[in-house]
Design an enzyme around this catalytic site. Structure first.
Site, PDB file in Angstrom:
ATOM      1  N   PHE A 275      25.355  31.416  37.138  1.00 57.42           N
ATOM      2  CA  PHE A 275      24.404  30.626  35.994  1.00 57.42           C
ATOM      3  C   PHE A 275      25.445  29.910  35.051  1.00 57.42           C
ATOM      4  CE2 PHE A 275      25.494  33.182  32.035  1.00 57.42           C
ATOM      5  CZ  PHE A 275      24.580  32.549  31.001  1.00 57.42           C
TER       6      PHE A 275
ATOM      7  N   ASN B 207      29.179  32.748  47.961  1.00 53.08           N
ATOM      8  CA  ASN B 207      28.823  33.871  48.919  1.00 53.08           C
ATOM      9  C   ASN B 207      27.560  34.328  48.414  1.00 53.08           C
ATOM     10  OD1 ASN B 207      29.788  35.454  47.176  1.00 53.08           O
ATOM     11  ND2 ASN B 207      30.897  36.520  48.411  1.00 53.08           N
TER      12      ASN B 207
ATOM     13  N   SER C  83      33.687  34.650  39.833  1.00 47.43           N
ATOM     14  CA  SER C  83      33.757  35.995  39.897  1.00 47.43           C
ATOM     15  C   SER C  83      32.382  36.807  39.337  1.00 47.43           C
ATOM     16  CB  SER C  83      34.800  36.612  38.883  1.00 47.43           C
ATOM     17  OG  SER C  83      34.933  38.035  38.526  1.00 47.43           O
TER      18      SER C  83
ATOM     19  N   ASN D 270      43.827  31.331  46.876  1.00 46.58           N
ATOM     20  CA  ASN D 270      43.499  30.300  47.585  1.00 46.58           C
ATOM     21  C   ASN D 270      43.065  29.080  46.857  1.00 46.58           C
ATOM     22  OD1 ASN D 270      43.867  31.778  49.837  1.00 46.58           O
ATOM     23  ND2 ASN D 270      41.461  32.624  50.099  1.00 46.58           N
TER      24      ASN D 270
ATOM     25  N   LYS E 153      47.592  22.837  44.305  1.00 47.35           N
ATOM     26  CA  LYS E 153      48.818  22.633  44.649  1.00 47.35           C
ATOM     27  C   LYS E 153      48.940  21.435  45.680  1.00 47.35           C
ATOM     28  CE  LYS E 153      53.183  24.802  45.972  1.00 47.35           C
ATOM     29  NZ  LYS E 153      53.170  25.378  47.237  1.00 47.35           N
TER      30      LYS E 153
ATOM     31  N   ALA F 136      38.436  30.450  34.929  1.00 46.47           N
ATOM     32  CA  ALA F 136      37.465  30.781  33.936  1.00 46.47           C
ATOM     33  C   ALA F 136      37.848  32.555  33.813  1.00 46.47           C
ATOM     34  CB  ALA F 136      36.115  30.856  34.622  1.00 46.47           C
TER      35      ALA F 136
ATOM     36  N   TYR G  41      37.424  44.466  36.596  1.00 44.51           N
ATOM     37  CA  TYR G  41      37.549  43.050  35.924  1.00 44.51           C
ATOM     38  C   TYR G  41      38.302  42.689  35.013  1.00 44.51           C
ATOM     39  CZ  TYR G  41      34.588  38.981  34.175  1.00 44.51           C
ATOM     40  OH  TYR G  41      34.322  37.952  33.561  1.00 44.51           O
TER      41      TYR G  41
ATOM     42  N   LYS H 170      41.252  39.917  35.976  1.00 43.84           N
ATOM     43  CA  LYS H 170      41.004  38.489  35.445  1.00 43.84           C
ATOM     44  C   LYS H 170      42.481  38.352  34.513  1.00 43.84           C
ATOM     45  CE  LYS H 170      37.323  36.081  35.917  1.00 43.84           C
ATOM     46  NZ  LYS H 170      37.637  34.816  36.840  1.00 43.84           N
TER      47      LYS H 170
ATOM     48  N   ARG I 113      22.918  42.915  31.966  1.00 45.61           N
ATOM     49  CA  ARG I 113      23.394  42.738  30.457  1.00 45.61           C
ATOM     50  C   ARG I 113      22.419  42.672  29.176  1.00 45.61           C
ATOM     51  NH1 ARG I 113      28.128  38.282  32.014  1.00 45.61           N
ATOM     52  NH2 ARG I 113      26.490  37.697  33.834  1.00 45.61           N
TER      53      ARG I 113
END
Ligand code: UDP
Length: 327
Positions: free
Chosen positions: A24, A45, A90, A114, A120, A129, A160, A164, A201
């Protein structure tokens, strides 16, 4: 306008890679770049992202999409210049922490690695994020970016929070070691259209319950606080950071703070609902308070959230109604 941030008027001829484009928040980021005329390549995915968000973006011929899991390696971008990379892949809801913890840990470590390797190779600017979750259950309020957090490394949210934190460490390492042009944002609670209605949530739960006059499920005593940002305001904040020249993290969100009870009462009022409050056990490690200090972001850009909570709730509820009537 203060320094640093020079927002582009057009990005025609530029290419932006958005990992997690079906999500979202990412779908709103994609829109900003499509409006600026950039080519946007989306990856997802669909573990938590939506095909309907990708279908919406695909109406613009500058948007292309590949269905992949970024931990398995990235598509072959040989001969394609990539200017900006967004690491937004994520899952981020506490119900995801229970159901897909390893997928979360792998995307924020292997997946982010990745993307950084690609940045790079392509000399692209990269934005990670990250999240207010890196502060854990904070002892400093409101949270400033210097605060290093109070995180339980073995709790149910650790998949999580800690992954992160690792993603931030990886990002700063690529900046320091390889001079990759990196940025980091820490996203605070965000809501709005294109959120999954069953995301788990607080805002989608309360809106759906209020729309159906069902009991509102308050976890704990409802005195815990969150500061809710409407998604288009958040996307603007992130875009501002991408166009700053600062590598250390920026809080992004809205500082208007509500207790969870106030949040429930506001939603009941705005939606004219007959729902009543019901109380349930508080999940383990649930942070007691959260509010961003935005001074760092506001020192480099003119950022100020424009959508108030009641307006944002109405817009989000309208989106859920529209989705329900289309299905
Ligand atoms: N919460 C609640 N009822 C719900 C969902 C969440 O009271 O149906 C509470 C939750 O315990 C937390 C706050 O609302 O204190 C925000 O939860 P959310 O899952 O939205 O995100 P978090 O900020 O915890 O990551």
């Amino acid at each position: 306008m203060p320094q640093n941030v020079q927002l582009p008027k057009s990005l025609e001829g530029k290419t932006v890679l958005v990992a997690g484009a079906g999500g979202f928040v990412p779908s709103h980021i994609c829109e900003i770049y499509l409006e600026l005329g950039a080519k946007v390549i989306g990856l997802d995915n669909f573990i938590t992202g939506s095909r309907s968000n990708v279908e919406l973006l695909s109406k613009n011929s500058n948007f292309s999409f590949e269905e992949i899991n970024i931990i398995d390696g990235l598509p072959d971008f040989k001969g394609i210049d990539i200017d900006y990379i967004y690491s937004l892949a994520s899952p981020a809801s506490p119900i995801d922490f229970k159901e897909i913890p390893l997928e979360i840990m792998r995307v924020n470590s292997e997946g982010t690695l990745n993307l950084l390797e690609l940045a790079k190779e392509k000399r692209a600017r990269f934005l990670e994020a990250s999240t207010s979750e890196v502060y854990g259950d904070p002892e400093i309020h409101p949270q400033t970016e210097e605060y290093v957090g109070c995180v339980n490394p073995i709790g149910p949210r650790a998949c999580y929070d800690e992954s992160k934190r690792f993603a931030e460490a990886l990002t700063m390492t690529f900046y320091r070691r390889y001079n990759v042009d990196t940025r980091i944002v820490r996203i605070f609670n965000t809501y709005g259209p294109r959120m999954r209605p069953n995301d788990g949530r607080v805002i989608p739960n309360f809106i759906n319950q209020a729309m159906n006059d069902e009991n509102i499920t308050i976890y704990g005593d409802g005195t815990q606080t969150r500061s809710f940002c409407f998604v288009t305001d958040l996307a603007q904040a992130i875009h501002n950071v991408m166009f700053s020249n600062i590598h250390t993290p920026f809080n992004c969100g809205n500082p208007d703070e509500y207790s969870i009870t106030e949040c429930a009462e506001t939603i009941i009022k705005v939606l004219g609902s007959k729902s009543e409050l019901s109380y349930h056990p508080l999940p383990e490690d649930d942070p007691k308070k959260r509010r961003p200090n935005l001074a760092k972001l506001q020192a480099i850009s003119e950022y100020a959230p424009v959508i108030g909570f009641e307006d944002g709730i109405t817009r989000t509820a309208n989106y859920f109604k529209e989705m329900a009537s289309n299905s």
